[in-house]
Design an enzyme around this catalytic site. Structure first.
Site, PDB file in Angstrom:
ATOM      1  N   CYS A  19       0.623  -1.050   0.010  1.00 25.69           N
ATOM      2  CA  CYS A  19      -0.034  -0.033  -0.003  1.00 25.69           C
ATOM      3  C   CYS A  19       0.923   1.468   0.014  1.00 25.69           C
ATOM      4  CB  CYS A  19      -1.015  -0.148   1.144  1.00 25.69           C
ATOM      5  SG  CYS A  19      -1.848  -1.633   1.174  1.00 25.69           S
ATOM      6  N   ARG A  70      -4.455   0.720  -1.852  1.00 27.50           N
ATOM      7  CA  ARG A  70      -4.244  -0.573  -1.227  1.00 27.50           C
ATOM      8  C   ARG A  70      -3.772  -1.754  -2.316  1.00 27.50           C
ATOM      9  NH1 ARG A  70      -8.470  -5.350   0.713  1.00 27.50           N
ATOM     10  NH2 ARG A  70      -6.783  -6.285   2.470  1.00 27.50           N
ATOM     11  N   LEU A  71      -2.681  -2.587  -1.912  1.00 26.45           N
ATOM     12  CA  LEU A  71      -2.104  -3.583  -2.382  1.00 26.45           C
ATOM     13  C   LEU A  71      -2.618  -4.937  -1.654  1.00 26.45           C
ATOM     14  CD1 LEU A  71      -0.469  -5.083  -4.733  1.00 26.45           C
ATOM     15  CD2 LEU A  71       1.424  -5.035  -3.033  1.00 26.45           C
ATOM     16  N   ALA A  72      -3.851  -5.323  -1.918  1.00 25.54           N
ATOM     17  CA  ALA A  72      -4.309  -6.397  -1.077  1.00 25.54           C
ATOM     18  C   ALA A  72      -3.561  -7.622  -0.880  1.00 25.54           C
ATOM     19  CB  ALA A  72      -5.640  -6.736  -1.517  1.00 25.54           C
ATOM     20  N   VAL A  73      -3.240  -7.892   0.245  1.00 25.30           N
ATOM     21  CA  VAL A  73      -2.216  -9.270   0.686  1.00 25.30           C
ATOM     22  C   VAL A  73      -2.731 -10.081   1.838  1.00 25.30           C
ATOM     23  CG1 VAL A  73      -0.091  -9.866   1.643  1.00 25.30           C
ATOM     24  CG2 VAL A  73       0.007  -8.134   0.067  1.00 25.30           C
ATOM     25  N   GLU A  94       3.465  -5.008   6.563  1.00 27.98           N
ATOM     26  CA  GLU A  94       2.971  -6.053   7.032  1.00 27.98           C
ATOM     27  C   GLU A  94       3.470  -6.207   8.662  1.00 27.98           C
ATOM     28  OE1 GLU A  94       1.092  -8.021   5.366  1.00 27.98           O
ATOM     29  OE2 GLU A  94       1.484  -7.199   3.492  1.00 27.98           O
ATOM     30  N   ASP A 114      -4.086  -7.652   9.610  1.00 34.38           N
ATOM     31  CA  ASP A 114      -3.301  -6.931  10.595  1.00 34.38           C
ATOM     32  C   ASP A 114      -3.407  -5.494  10.747  1.00 34.38           C
ATOM     33  OD1 ASP A 114      -2.263  -6.500   7.956  1.00 34.38           O
ATOM     34  OD2 ASP A 114       0.003  -6.661   8.228  1.00 34.38           O
ATOM     35  N   GLY A 125      16.856 -11.828  -0.513  1.00 31.52           N
ATOM     36  CA  GLY A 125      17.926 -11.921   0.417  1.00 31.52           C
ATOM     37  C   GLY A 125      18.495 -10.579   0.860  1.00 31.52           C
TER      38      GLY A 125
END
Length: 632
Positions: A2, A50-53, A97, A120, A401
């Site tokens: 988001c 929003r990026l829906a995860v 997140e 969350d 990584g």
């Protein structure tokens, strides 16, 4: 993941010009392709892309709560009223997140909070209701969020400990404040114009990678591990977390290695959760291979032995034939990535790029727009942007990584006596300000970048925590770790965030779990280098997770193309940039130095000289897009 933005004013009512918060929110559309929302009330307006995860149906934002009531998703109000606001509203616009949200949810439920979603986001909202600004210290993850407490008429801005997710703010002439995930959201407000002064140019071209002051005059970055409180009494900024020095309790190598493995496994396990397709970035190096292997194992545990993780690597059409080693690159990545994918059992894909796609003006302009800055690394940025675009066709979340070199001492400067003895930032021995951009002599004289770098270096060393009883050698390695973790890493995280979010892709970084970072930072350097190699502890902790060829492979930097067609095209683009109609590029760069590089045969163009051309091209694109007022 988001994008967040907002406008606070105790003078003008934001509701009188609702199109402004709409425009600020729209500026972040690539960060959130799955939806948008606004909240407008007295003194405040918040926006969200929003990026829906997680919790696709229930996690929409801004999320609003009133004491004792369920959370609500804000609706867009009319210009003349505040139909979705209330004097007691608590409004959250959140990006990122939180990996420990399940544990926090249980704690909050035990305290009497009811939850209406699985997201969350709601955990952060309820956590603020319970703990106020203290919520920041309880979160584990990557995040940047804003809470408007309408009852207290107070704004809280919070950024994660390692600075994985960005957050900027600026004061407005009437005493208010605007904020956003990227500066472009601030510039969508008429009271925050894109201006650059001498200090901003020093920050950009000095390559000291600080946090706070930015390239843009008046625009500040919330520091990693920092929070900002803004109300009628003014603005305060403080750190809720920073690296500290403390004794290492696990004295022997075996115990330390096991603890590193445990913490890394926990970080990867907690970052697997998503309601969308996941994958890994697998370069064929030690760092990404260990993460990919742990991720694949966890996926099989959860979904069965037939579950296969997708993995991705980037390569260039000429790399197998034309690879040329340099101070940063020791070999061709792609074959190692294929071998690692086969060893782990991933569904591996190599995205191969050609010079034309890397030179495409539209791609380069998109990269500059994503960065909000003229400072990048040319084809390595464009290739990463294009790689993320290909990944997004199949996945929404990728694990990387990134940060293992900073955490476990992978860079040459940790092991080179000359770098350890040099009284400057170690990366400047590789990429100096002259390589970053040959500045116009008059401008260079005004900026005095060398002096700025020396002063900043002294300030940076003063911030390094000390431990009683450390030897001079141990203290120097702690300084190298601290500089790498608090400065060098920041520009790599910026790069990964901006270029991934420009494609609507979320990239997670398990090596940035602050509990792993704290542990490694306080592990004696003798254990870090116990086998005489870089990243000895990670190699030991990763035993069995990678083929031997990868496990013992030397550190390799992100790849760059070696095709003379790319060099030839880059020279053409740099020539066009230098001779642009408005002449602004020539006002900033030393045309004589650039012209000499333009005359070099494409086959003989060295990486450092090519970087100068990359920065000239990007400077022209940046000037054209932002039209900044530059005052020196």
């Amino acid at each position: 993941m988001c994008g967040i933005t907002g406008w606070i004013s105790f003078g003008e009512e934001p509701g009188h010009r609702p199109h402004l918060i709409d425009r600020m929110t729209a500026a972040l559309a690539p960060r959130g392709p799955d939806g948008s929302g606004l909240w407008i009330g007295p003194h405040a307006a918040l926006g969200h892309r929003r990026l829906a995860v997680l919790d696709i149906e229930g996690g929409a934002q801004p999320m609003t709560a009133r004491p004792g009531g369920p959370p609500r998703t804000a609706r867009t109000p009319t210009p003349t009223s505040h139909p979705n606001s209330d004097p007691t509203d608590i409004v959250l616009s959140y990006s990122g997140e939180v990996y420990n949200h399940h544990e926090l949810r249980e704690e909050l439920q035990a305290a009497g909070h009811d939850f209406a979603t699985r997201s969350d986001t709601e955990v952060v909202l309820r956590g603020y209701q319970e703990w106020g600004a203290g919520i920041a210290e309880r979160l584990v993850g990557m995040y940047a969020f804003a809470v408007w407490d309408a009852g207290a008429r107070r704004l809280l801005l919070v950024r994660d400990r390692m600075g994985v997710k960005p957050l900027y703010y600026a004061r407005t002439p009437d005493g208010g404040l605007v904020f956003g995930s990227e500066p472009k959201a601030l510039f969508a407000h008429p009271d925050c114009a894109p201006r650059v002064d001498a200090q901003g140019l020093r920050e950009a071209y000095g390559l000291v990678f600080g946090t706070g002051a930015t390239l843009w005059a008046g625009v500040r970055e919330v520091p990693p591990g920092g929070l900002v409180v803004f109300d009628r009494d003014g603005l305060t900024e403080r750190l809720y977390w920073q690296l500290t020095a403390r004794p290492h309790e696990d004295g022997d190598l075996a115990t330390t290695t096991a603890e590193i493995r445990r913490r890394l496994e926990h970080a990867v396990r907690s970052q697997l959760e998503a309601d969308v397709p996941r994958c890994s970035l697998l370069s064929g190096g030690l760092d990404s291979t260990v993460v990919t292997a742990l991720l694949a194992d966890e996926l099989r545990l959860r979904e069965g032995p037939a579950a296969r993780l997708r993995s991705y690597a980037v390569d260039y059409s000429d790399q197998a034939e034309r690879f040329t080693g340099d101070v940063l690159r020791t070999g061709h990545d792609a074959p190692y990535a294929v071998e690692a994918g086969a060893f782990i059992g991933t569904e591996h894909r190599t995205v191969v790029l050609d010079p034309q796609s890397l030179l495409d003006p539209g791609h380069r302009a998109a990269v500059v727009a994503a960065r909000d800055s003229p400072i990048g690394v040319g084809d390595m940025d464009t290739s990463l942007y294009l790689l993320f675009g290909r990944i997004k066709e199949h996945s929404t979340v990728a694990l990387s990584g990134e940060a293992a070199d900073e955490v476990f001492g992978g860079y040459p400067w940790f092991h080179d006596p000359a770098a350890l003895a040099a009284p400057t930032f170690p990366w400047l021995r590789v990429t100096s300000d002259q390589a970053a951009m040959p500045l116009h002599p008059d401008l260079a004289g005004e900026l005095r970048i060398g002096e700025f770098q020396r002063d900043t270096y002294r300030t940076a060393l003063a911030a390094v925590p000390r431990l009683d009883g450390e030897s001079a050698a141990q203290r120097r390695q702690r300084e190298m770790q601290h500089l790498s973790l608090t400065r060098w890493l920041r520009q790599l995280l910026h790069r990964k965030d901006r270029l991934s979010m420009a494609q609507g892709l979320e990239v997670r970084v398990p090596y940035c779990d602050h509990r792993l970072v704290e542990y490694a930072f306080n592990t004696p350097w003798e254990l870090h280098g116990h086998d005489g190699r870089e990243k000895s502890l990670l190699r030991a902790a990763g035993a069995g997770l990678a083929p031997r060829s990868v496990l013992w492979r030397a550190k390799n930097h992100y790849p760059a193309t070696h095709h003379p067609d790319y060099n030839r095209g880059l020279q053409r683009l740099a020539h066009e940039a230098l001779d642009g109609a408005d002449g602004r590029v020539r006002d900033l760069v030393d045309a004589r130095v650039v012209t000499s590089v333009l005359k070099t045969a494409p086959e003989q163009l060295e990486w450092g000289h090519r970087l100068r051309l990359e920065r000239v091209v990007d400077l022209a694109l940046w000037l054209d897009r932002y039209r900044p007022e530059i005052t020196v």
